[in-house]
Structure formats: C-alpha cells, structure tokens
Design a protein around this motif. Sequence first.
Motif, PDB file in Angstrom:
ATOM      1  N   TYR A 136       0.816  -1.215   0.000  1.00 15.97           N
ATOM      2  CA  TYR A 136       0.000   0.000   0.000  1.00 15.97           C
ATOM      3  C   TYR A 136       0.847   1.261   0.000  1.00 15.97           C
ATOM      4  O   TYR A 136       0.391   2.324  -0.390  1.00 15.97           O
ATOM      5  CB  TYR A 136      -0.964   0.011   1.195  1.00 15.97           C
ATOM      6  CG  TYR A 136      -0.330   0.335   2.516  1.00 15.97           C
ATOM      7  CD1 TYR A 136      -0.279   1.644   2.973  1.00 15.97           C
ATOM      8  CD2 TYR A 136       0.233  -0.661   3.299  1.00 15.97           C
ATOM      9  CE1 TYR A 136       0.313   1.958   4.179  1.00 15.97           C
ATOM     10  CE2 TYR A 136       0.824  -0.360   4.508  1.00 15.97           C
ATOM     11  CZ  TYR A 136       0.860   0.937   4.941  1.00 15.97           C
ATOM     12  OH  TYR A 136       1.453   1.236   6.127  1.00 15.97           O
ATOM     13  N   GLN A 137       2.100   1.167   0.404  1.00 16.91           N
ATOM     14  CA  GLN A 137       2.967   2.344   0.422  1.00 16.91           C
ATOM     15  C   GLN A 137       3.447   2.716  -0.974  1.00 16.91           C
ATOM     16  O   GLN A 137       3.918   3.821  -1.189  1.00 16.91           O
ATOM     17  CB  GLN A 137       4.156   2.094   1.346  1.00 16.91           C
ATOM     18  CG  GLN A 137       3.721   1.909   2.786  1.00 16.91           C
ATOM     19  CD  GLN A 137       4.870   1.474   3.679  1.00 16.91           C
ATOM     20  OE1 GLN A 137       5.900   1.032   3.208  1.00 16.91           O
ATOM     21  NE2 GLN A 137       4.673   1.592   4.971  1.00 16.91           N
ATOM     22  N   LEU A 138       3.342   1.791  -1.912  1.00 14.57           N
ATOM     23  CA  LEU A 138       3.744   2.068  -3.295  1.00 14.57           C
ATOM     24  C   LEU A 138       2.513   2.516  -4.069  1.00 14.57           C
ATOM     25  O   LEU A 138       1.650   1.723  -4.381  1.00 14.57           O
ATOM     26  CB  LEU A 138       4.304   0.807  -3.957  1.00 14.57           C
ATOM     27  CG  LEU A 138       5.659   0.345  -3.486  1.00 14.57           C
ATOM     28  CD1 LEU A 138       6.005  -0.966  -4.164  1.00 14.57           C
ATOM     29  CD2 LEU A 138       6.712   1.385  -3.774  1.00 14.57           C
ATOM     30  N   ASN A 139       2.426   3.771  -4.369  1.00  9.73           N
ATOM     31  CA  ASN A 139       1.309   4.287  -5.142  1.00  9.73           C
ATOM     32  C   ASN A 139       1.783   4.465  -6.579  1.00  9.73           C
ATOM     33  O   ASN A 139       2.459   5.442  -6.892  1.00  9.73           O
ATOM     34  CB  ASN A 139       0.816   5.618  -4.570  1.00  9.73           C
ATOM     35  CG  ASN A 139      -0.392   6.135  -5.301  1.00  9.73           C
ATOM     36  OD1 ASN A 139      -0.687   5.713  -6.409  1.00  9.73           O
ATOM     37  ND2 ASN A 139      -1.097   7.060  -4.680  1.00  9.73           N
ATOM     38  N   PRO A 140       1.438   3.520  -7.455  1.00 13.99           N
ATOM     39  CA  PRO A 140       1.924   3.600  -8.831  1.00 13.99           C
ATOM     40  C   PRO A 140       1.497   4.861  -9.573  1.00 13.99           C
ATOM     41  O   PRO A 140       2.106   5.220 -10.566  1.00 13.99           O
ATOM     42  CB  PRO A 140       1.321   2.350  -9.488  1.00 13.99           C
ATOM     43  CG  PRO A 140       1.047   1.425  -8.352  1.00 13.99           C
ATOM     44  CD  PRO A 140       0.674   2.311  -7.199  1.00 13.99           C
ATOM     45  N   LYS A 149      -6.850 -10.663  -2.468  1.00 15.19           N
ATOM     46  CA  LYS A 149      -7.595 -10.377  -1.231  1.00 15.19           C
ATOM     47  C   LYS A 149      -7.121  -9.053  -0.623  1.00 15.19           C
ATOM     48  O   LYS A 149      -7.916  -8.217  -0.209  1.00 15.19           O
ATOM     49  CB  LYS A 149      -7.420 -11.517  -0.231  1.00 15.19           C
ATOM     50  CG  LYS A 149      -8.152 -11.301   1.069  1.00 15.19           C
ATOM     51  CD  LYS A 149      -7.944 -12.472   2.033  1.00 15.19           C
ATOM     52  CE  LYS A 149      -8.630 -12.183   3.356  1.00 15.19           C
ATOM     53  NZ  LYS A 149      -8.366 -13.242   4.335  1.00 15.19           N
ATOM     54  N   PHE A 150      -5.822  -8.863  -0.600  1.00 12.48           N
ATOM     55  CA  PHE A 150      -5.259  -7.653  -0.011  1.00 12.48           C
ATOM     56  C   PHE A 150      -5.632  -6.414  -0.817  1.00 12.48           C
ATOM     57  O   PHE A 150      -6.024  -5.389  -0.273  1.00 12.48           O
ATOM     58  CB  PHE A 150      -3.737  -7.794   0.099  1.00 12.48           C
ATOM     59  CG  PHE A 150      -3.082  -6.629   0.766  1.00 12.48           C
ATOM     60  CD1 PHE A 150      -3.219  -6.425   2.131  1.00 12.48           C
ATOM     61  CD2 PHE A 150      -2.340  -5.728   0.030  1.00 12.48           C
ATOM     62  CE1 PHE A 150      -2.622  -5.339   2.748  1.00 12.48           C
ATOM     63  CE2 PHE A 150      -1.737  -4.644   0.644  1.00 12.48           C
ATOM     64  CZ  PHE A 150      -1.881  -4.451   2.007  1.00 12.48           C
ATOM     65  N   LEU A 151      -5.535  -6.511  -2.145  1.00 13.88           N
ATOM     66  CA  LEU A 151      -5.826  -5.353  -2.993  1.00 13.88           C
ATOM     67  C   LEU A 151      -7.311  -4.993  -3.004  1.00 13.88           C
ATOM     68  O   LEU A 151      -7.674  -3.896  -3.416  1.00 13.88           O
ATOM     69  CB  LEU A 151      -5.330  -5.593  -4.421  1.00 13.88           C
ATOM     70  CG  LEU A 151      -3.816  -5.680  -4.602  1.00 13.88           C
ATOM     71  CD1 LEU A 151      -3.463  -5.935  -6.056  1.00 13.88           C
ATOM     72  CD2 LEU A 151      -3.117  -4.433  -4.078  1.00 13.88           C
ATOM     73  N   CYS A 152      -8.157  -5.902  -2.573  1.00 11.84           N
ATOM     74  CA  CYS A 152      -9.598  -5.607  -2.467  1.00 11.84           C
ATOM     75  C   CYS A 152      -9.942  -5.001  -1.113  1.00 11.84           C
ATOM     76  O   CYS A 152     -11.104  -4.684  -0.851  1.00 11.84           O
ATOM     77  CB  CYS A 152     -10.414  -6.878  -2.697  1.00 11.84           C
ATOM     78  SG  CYS A 152     -10.389  -7.409  -4.419  1.00 11.84           S
ATOM     79  N   GLY A 153      -8.959  -4.824  -0.256  1.00 14.74           N
ATOM     80  CA  GLY A 153      -9.178  -4.290   1.082  1.00 14.74           C
ATOM     81  C   GLY A 153      -9.376  -2.786   1.095  1.00 14.74           C
ATOM     82  O   GLY A 153      -9.228  -2.092   0.077  1.00 14.74           O
ATOM     83  N   PRO A 154      -9.681  -2.262   2.272  1.00 16.47           N
ATOM     84  CA  PRO A 154     -10.011  -0.838   2.412  1.00 16.47           C
ATOM     85  C   PRO A 154      -8.874   0.131   2.097  1.00 16.47           C
ATOM     86  O   PRO A 154      -9.143   1.285   1.766  1.00 16.47           O
ATOM     87  CB  PRO A 154     -10.438  -0.722   3.881  1.00 16.47           C
ATOM     88  CG  PRO A 154      -9.860  -1.908   4.566  1.00 16.47           C
ATOM     89  CD  PRO A 154      -9.777  -2.984   3.535  1.00 16.47           C
ATOM     90  N   LEU A 155      -7.637  -0.314   2.164  1.00 16.43           N
ATOM     91  CA  LEU A 155      -6.527   0.585   1.838  1.00 16.43           C
ATOM     92  C   LEU A 155      -6.552   1.040   0.380  1.00 16.43           C
ATOM     93  O   LEU A 155      -5.984   2.073   0.032  1.00 16.43           O
ATOM     94  CB  LEU A 155      -5.184  -0.090   2.128  1.00 16.43           C
ATOM     95  CG  LEU A 155      -4.820  -0.291   3.585  1.00 16.43           C
ATOM     96  CD1 LEU A 155      -3.550  -1.126   3.699  1.00 16.43           C
ATOM     97  CD2 LEU A 155      -4.620   1.045   4.267  1.00 16.43           C
ATOM     98  N   PHE A 156      -7.218   0.266  -0.468  1.00 13.50           N
ATOM     99  CA  PHE A 156      -7.193   0.545  -1.898  1.00 13.50           C
ATOM    100  C   PHE A 156      -8.532   1.034  -2.441  1.00 13.50           C
ATOM    101  O   PHE A 156      -8.708   1.145  -3.646  1.00 13.50           O
ATOM    102  CB  PHE A 156      -6.731  -0.705  -2.659  1.00 13.50           C
ATOM    103  CG  PHE A 156      -5.348  -1.117  -2.279  1.00 13.50           C
ATOM    104  CD1 PHE A 156      -4.248  -0.489  -2.837  1.00 13.50           C
ATOM    105  CD2 PHE A 156      -5.130  -2.100  -1.332  1.00 13.50           C
ATOM    106  CE1 PHE A 156      -2.961  -0.841  -2.473  1.00 13.50           C
ATOM    107  CE2 PHE A 156      -3.840  -2.461  -0.964  1.00 13.50           C
ATOM    108  CZ  PHE A 156      -2.758  -1.832  -1.534  1.00 13.50           C
TER     109      PHE A 156
END
Length: 120
Positions: free
Chosen positions: A18-22, A48-55
């Motif tokens: 999540y710290q890498l914002n392309p 699963k991770f990329l579908c989480g609230p951080l994104f």
Amino acid sequence: MQASQLHLLLCADTCPVYQLNPTQLQVKAVYLLVRRKKGMTAQQRVQKFLCGPLFTELHQQAASGGPNVFNKVRVLEGDIELPELGLSAADKEEVLSQVDVVIHSAAVLTLDAHIQDALR
C-alpha cells in the motif's frame, strides 16, 4: 532510463504494497514476490489484499475512468528463503530481463522467532 519505464520488484509480504502508489511512482510494472500461505496461493493473497479498504480510493478512481494502477501489478509466487527466490524458470527469466529496481522489505514478523531465523 526514464522513470516511466521502470519495473520494480518488491520482495515482501503483502503489507508494504500500500505504500507504493503507482500513480505517483510512474512505473510500468510492479512485480510482487509473494509466497503461498495458509492454503492460499500468492495470487489469491494479493487479490484479497488489494480488495481491502486501503485501496478503496484507487478502485474508485479506476471505476470512474481514472488510471487503473492494478493493471501494473504482476504477482510472482516464490519465497525469499529458497534458492533463486523459489521462482519458476519463466518467472526468473522475466525478472532478470525486465526488473530495474528491487525493493527488499521482507522480514520475520514473529515476535518469538529464534534469533538465527530472524537474522536469516
């Protein structure tokens, strides 16, 4: 080499992604080296991770016609503790021919890990 042509390899568990914002890092691809864990493939874990609230914001941008940074993510199943990172021959060749920058942030996160394991 122009920044827009960079290919990054991130060796870590899924958390630091999540710290890498392309959208800010003008990169062509972000390769994630992720291992199988708890019965899930690397691809399943990243999905699963990329579908989480951080994104959520990045998903909303893509849905409204903005840049879809998720198209830049390439999951490589491997393990940093294995020879040649546990990569398949095809993935190894792709990494060797494409990746310009490697970010190694893998770590032992077990608080009661044996010191030798933590240092490895």
